[in-house]
Design an enzyme around this catalytic site. Structure first.
Site, PDB file in Angstrom:
ATOM      1  N   CYS A 194      47.608  43.338  65.414  1.00 16.09           N
ATOM      2  CA  CYS A 194      47.720  44.164  65.134  1.00 16.09           C
ATOM      3  C   CYS A 194      46.437  45.129  65.364  1.00 16.09           C
ATOM      4  O   CYS A 194      45.617  45.722  66.539  1.00 16.09           O
ATOM      5  CB  CYS A 194      48.927  45.634  65.495  1.00 16.09           C
ATOM      6  SG  CYS A 194      50.810  43.794  66.091  1.00 16.09           S
ATOM      7  N   ASP A 570      33.326  43.053  23.465  1.00 18.89           N
ATOM      8  CA  ASP A 570      31.830  43.822  23.057  1.00 18.89           C
ATOM      9  C   ASP A 570      32.782  44.786  21.961  1.00 18.89           C
ATOM     10  O   ASP A 570      34.018  44.874  21.943  1.00 18.89           O
ATOM     11  CB  ASP A 570      31.072  45.093  23.206  1.00 18.89           C
ATOM     12  CG  ASP A 570      30.803  45.721  22.459  1.00 18.89           C
ATOM     13  OD1 ASP A 570      29.667  45.181  21.847  1.00 18.89           O
ATOM     14  OD2 ASP A 570      31.013  47.208  22.732  1.00 18.89           O
TER      15      ASP A 570
END
Length: 875
Positions: A194, A570
């Protein structure tokens, strides 16, 4: 400059506002005007590539000290009004004209934003595809930034680039045109086909330059030269409702929908009358008329949409349903035709309502911010719309109220519930100098806040924008399904036509029987459930994550998060606070209080993090400084000051070794603390040591819990990356529960560590702050940044952003991603199995037309409902 003529002013200034009042200083960057128009200020303008070239696009000669940037043969003898712009009435020089350095289109080409690239090979595909186009001189695509630069012989070719890119399976938008685009909400779309129908229909309109329709979010982005009313009308002609996005979304939606009885209800009434009439003594003509009315009323919209779909070259569900209904009527199966139309309309209504709930998953974020703010004006408080509040104005937020705009607290102390932005479970204390965010709730004290961002630039506004962008990005699974559907639908449509014609031509059964089977095959042909299986799940998952303080930048990253096997963290600022704290005080010959007071006095004039840690420690214990003088920093080693005429030192053990003060009494303790990852500050005079203070980065309270939860969700390996020594790394690893660590790493070494994990066959996510860890984040399979609420860079660069400055929501993100992958697989397999079963039941004659419709719309509805479970997934 007062002594200069107006013509001279205009010749060298980059804009009329730059004319300076001071006569001695000219507007030229050379700063010293010798009243010679020959020396051009243009040549000092910053250029991106060729610094030796002038900023004048028509210059053919190299700029020298006495030459002008103008193309005309201007000399020092010529009239001063013949300046480089060639128009004595212009106040803007040639430097600030259309060839602006910052513009998207320049002599170097036009820049585009490209969406939909999954890997660097996509960038290579785009480059090769565009280079085949006649007139295109060069193409450069950067996968990492999603940017593309195209240089073409003819400027009109730039308008064609987005269409060519779309053919390759991606989306491109000129970077300087997004402001001219309008956004509309589209209602009535059943699946991706559509959206394609609307795109193709509007693309044929000469007033439309570019149009993109996203089924997953129900939005259309369009660039056009006509009126919004005309665009809404054109979308309506294609069988859908459009409403312009803005303040009055609800009113626009209601206006688009209209009032009164729905066509679905009316069609159902006539179908019911016809069905009941078949059991009572009513003429057959009336029953047929009821069914015909049901078909006409319920089928008008699909038929209109089908017309425009065929016209634009699309085969969507409307085409197939309209064909089936008309075919059923032609062979006299009026009940079947009416049932097909009504079930299709009913299924669409239910689907639209369900999909709208997933599309509006972000609306709760939009509604977080109040529409008005209480602004302090002198001694009065004035209510203003948030759009009218400027930067620097002071707003007052009372207890229990939502904070309307981002800002800094200037008066008051309170606790603020930041869960809507960061997902944090506990309120955060706020006082003077702290940042607060729009959409968060002030829980206790009254606050006066200085506004730092306009309503459109607030953190919540950026979150909403990024989430909406993310919901429009196609995931790899979705891209595959879309490609499959584009091939599957025409094949089945052709097969249906062959079923209708070939068997009866060769005498196998009647035309009516095979026509009926062909019509049933047409209905089954549309892969609605399959096409919406992925986007609805992705929209739901991304919406859920956003409400929990996690930004997932698109379906690609959602899927990747679900496949991650290892996470690299980290250390500093991720596993630990990133802010050192005093961990031990060891005094020799003096009390601990005296040692801390002396150290505070020396360190109070330093901004070093370790000095600040000692000052904070002393302040918390009400240990005041002693009077001192001659404060001095010793670079890289510490500091010193005179207290009561005696010189005191505070610094590293190396400092005391240099001034030849014996550390024998504490050497063993220093070594032990250093091995455990502490930083040592020795305090003393030039004669003796008074003691030492150990400082260490502390582990976040939430870190250990988060890592345990990650192990519970099945994460195979958690790795810590740090620049610290092995002793510190080993201690932090044991305390946090990570499985492995890499110590003494430089930024480049972190990249090598991530690559090593990848070579071991693991899909690796990297968690950092989004700035310092950028190389490692880029190398990993998935980059996750923390603390996005306070860092615009993190929000822009990472694949996934944890808005809070801790790992609390990381386990939820991994769990949600894995569940999303599971739901997508369930949806895809269910859609395929349902479709296959329907196809197999057609030929024995078990599957009627209305059953085919029911299987199709029912499957689509079940897929949507299954995807919506992701909206309710708890953190």
């Amino acid at each position: 400059m007062r002594g200069l003529s107006e013509e001279k002013k205009a010749s060298c200034c980059s804009s009329s506002e730059e004319i300076l009042k001071d006569e001695a200083v000219s507007c030229c960057s050379s700063a010293k005007e010798k009243e010679k128009t020959e020396t051009s200020c243009c040549s000092t303008v910053k250029k991106e590539k060729e610094p030796e070239a002038t900023c004048c696009s028509n210059a053919t000669e190299e700029v020298e000290a006495n030459s002008t940037c103008c193309s005309s043969d201007t000399t020092s003898n010529e009239a001063p009004q013949d300046h480089c712009c060639g128009n004595e009435q212009e106040e803007v020089s040639c430097c600030s004209s259309g060839a602006d350095v910052g513009s998207a289109q320049s002599s170097n080409g036009m820049k585009f934003n490209v969406k939909g690239m999954d890997c660097p090979s996509c960038a290579a595909t785009i480059e090769k595809g565009l280079q085949k186009i006649s007139g295109v001189q060069s193409v450069s695509v950067k996968y990492g930034t999603g940017k593309m630069t195209v240089a073409a012989e003819d400027e009109t070719l730039y308008d064609q680039v987005p269409k060519h890119i779309r053919k390759l399976g991606f989306e491109a938008e000129p970077v300087d045109r997004h402001k001219n685009k309008q956004t509309y909400k589209i209602e009535g779309m059943d699946c991706g086909s559509c959206a394609m129908t609307i795109e193709k229909h509007l693309s044929r309109n000469p007033a439309v330059q570019d149009v993109q329709v996203q089924f997953s979010t129900g939005k259309m982005h369009i660039q056009h030269t006509t009126s919004p009313k005309e665009i809404i009308k054109e979308v309506g002609r294609a069988g859908f409702q459009a409403s312009m996005e803005g303040k009055n979304d609800d009113q626009n939606r209601k206006a688009a929908k209209g009032d009164g009885i729905s066509t679905t209800t009316l069609s159902g009434v006539f179908l019911g009358l016809g069905f009941i009439g078949s059991f009572v003594n009513i003429p057959a003509e009336f029953i047929t008329a009821f069914y015909a009315a049901a078909i006409l009323i319920g089928g008008f919209k699909p038929a209109r949409s089908a017309f425009y779909a065929i016209k634009s070259g699309s085969l969507d569900m409307n085409v197939l349903m309209a064909s089936a209904a008309i075919g059923a009527a032609l062979i006299g199966e009026w009940f079947e035709g009416a049932m097909v139309v009504w079930l299709f309309a009913l299924g669409n209504t239910l689907q639209n309502r369900s999909i709208e709930r997933t599309r509006e998953s972000i609306r709760s974020l939009i509604n977080l911010t109040p529409k008005e703010a209480t602004v302090k004006s002198g001694n009065q408080l004035v209510r203003k719309a948030v759009e009218e509040v400027g930067i620097g104005e002071v707003i007052v937020v009372k207890p229990g109220e939502k904070i309307p705009l981002d800002g800094d607290v200037i008066t008051g102390i309170s606790s603020v519930n930041q869960a809507p932005i960061t997902g944090e479970s506990l309120p955060v204390d706020k006082q003077m100098g702290d940042i607060v965010y729009a959409g968060t709730v002030n829980e206790s004290g009254s606050l006066e806040i200085e506004v730092t961002k306009l309503v459109e630039d607030t953190t919540i506004a950026k979150i909403i924008h990024l989430v909406e962008e993310a919901q429009e990005k196609r995931a790899p699974t979705q891209a595959f399904v879309d490609r499959f559907a584009r091939v599957y639908t025409p094949i089945v449509f052709t097969l249906a036509l062959l079923v209708m014609v070939v068997p009866p031509l060769f005498g196998f059964g009647t035309w009516g029987d095979w026509l009926y089977k062909g019509l049933a095959l047409l209905v089954v042909a549309c892969p609605c459930a399959l096409v919406i299986s992925t986007p609805v799940a992705i929209v739901s998952a991304i919406g859920n994550a956003a409400k929990n303080g996690v930004l997932i930048k698109g379906g690609t990253f959602l899927e990747k998060a679900g496949t991650i096997k290892a996470i690299a963290f980290d250390k500093t600022g991720t596993l630990t606070e990133g802010r050192p704290k005093v961990s031990e005080v060891h005094a020799l010959g003096v009390s601990e209080d005296e040692l801390i007071r002396v150290t505070r006095t020396i360190e109070e004039h330093s901004t070093h993090p370790i000095a600040q840690a000692i000052i904070t420690y002393a302040s918390e214990r009400n240990m005041t400084a002693i009077e001192g003088e001659d404060f001095q920093a010793i670079a890289g080693k510490g500091a010193k000051a005179k207290l009561a005429g005696v010189e005191y030192f505070a610094g590293s053990p190396k400092l005391f070794e240099e001034i030849q003060v014996s550390l024998s009494d504490i050497k063993e303790r220093i070594q032990q603390l250093q091995n455990e990852g502490h930083t040592i500050v020795v305090v003393g005079t030039s004669d003796k040591v008074l003691g030492l203070i150990a400082v260490a980065d502390t582990i976040r309270d939430i870190t250990v819990q988060s890592i345990q939860k990650l192990k519970q969700v099945g994460m195979q390996e958690m790795v810590m990356l740090t620049g610290d020594n092995k002793g510190t790394a080993d201690k932090i690893a044991r305390e946090t529960g990570v499985d492995r660590y890499f110590a003494e790493l430089l930024p480049d070494d972190k990249v090598s560590a991530v690559k090593k994990l990848q070579k071991e066959g693991k899909s690796v996510a990297m968690v950092g702050d989004g700035i310092n860890d950028a190389p490692a984040l880029a190398t990993s399979d998935l980059g996750i940044a923390m603390g996005g609420a306070g860092t615009d860079t993190a929000m822009e660069t990472a694949d996934i952003v944890l808005m809070a400055d801790n790992l609390e929501k990381l386990p939820h993100t991994i769990r949600l991603s894995r569940k999303a992958l599971k739901v997508i697989k369930q949806n895809v397999w269910f859609s395929l199995v349902t479709k296959l079963a329907a196809l197999l039941l057609i030929f024995p004659g078990f599957l009627t037309l209305w059953m085919a419709v029911l299987s199709d719309t029912g499957a689509a509805l079940l897929v949507i409902l299954n995807s919506m479970r992701l909206l309710r997934n708890k953190s």
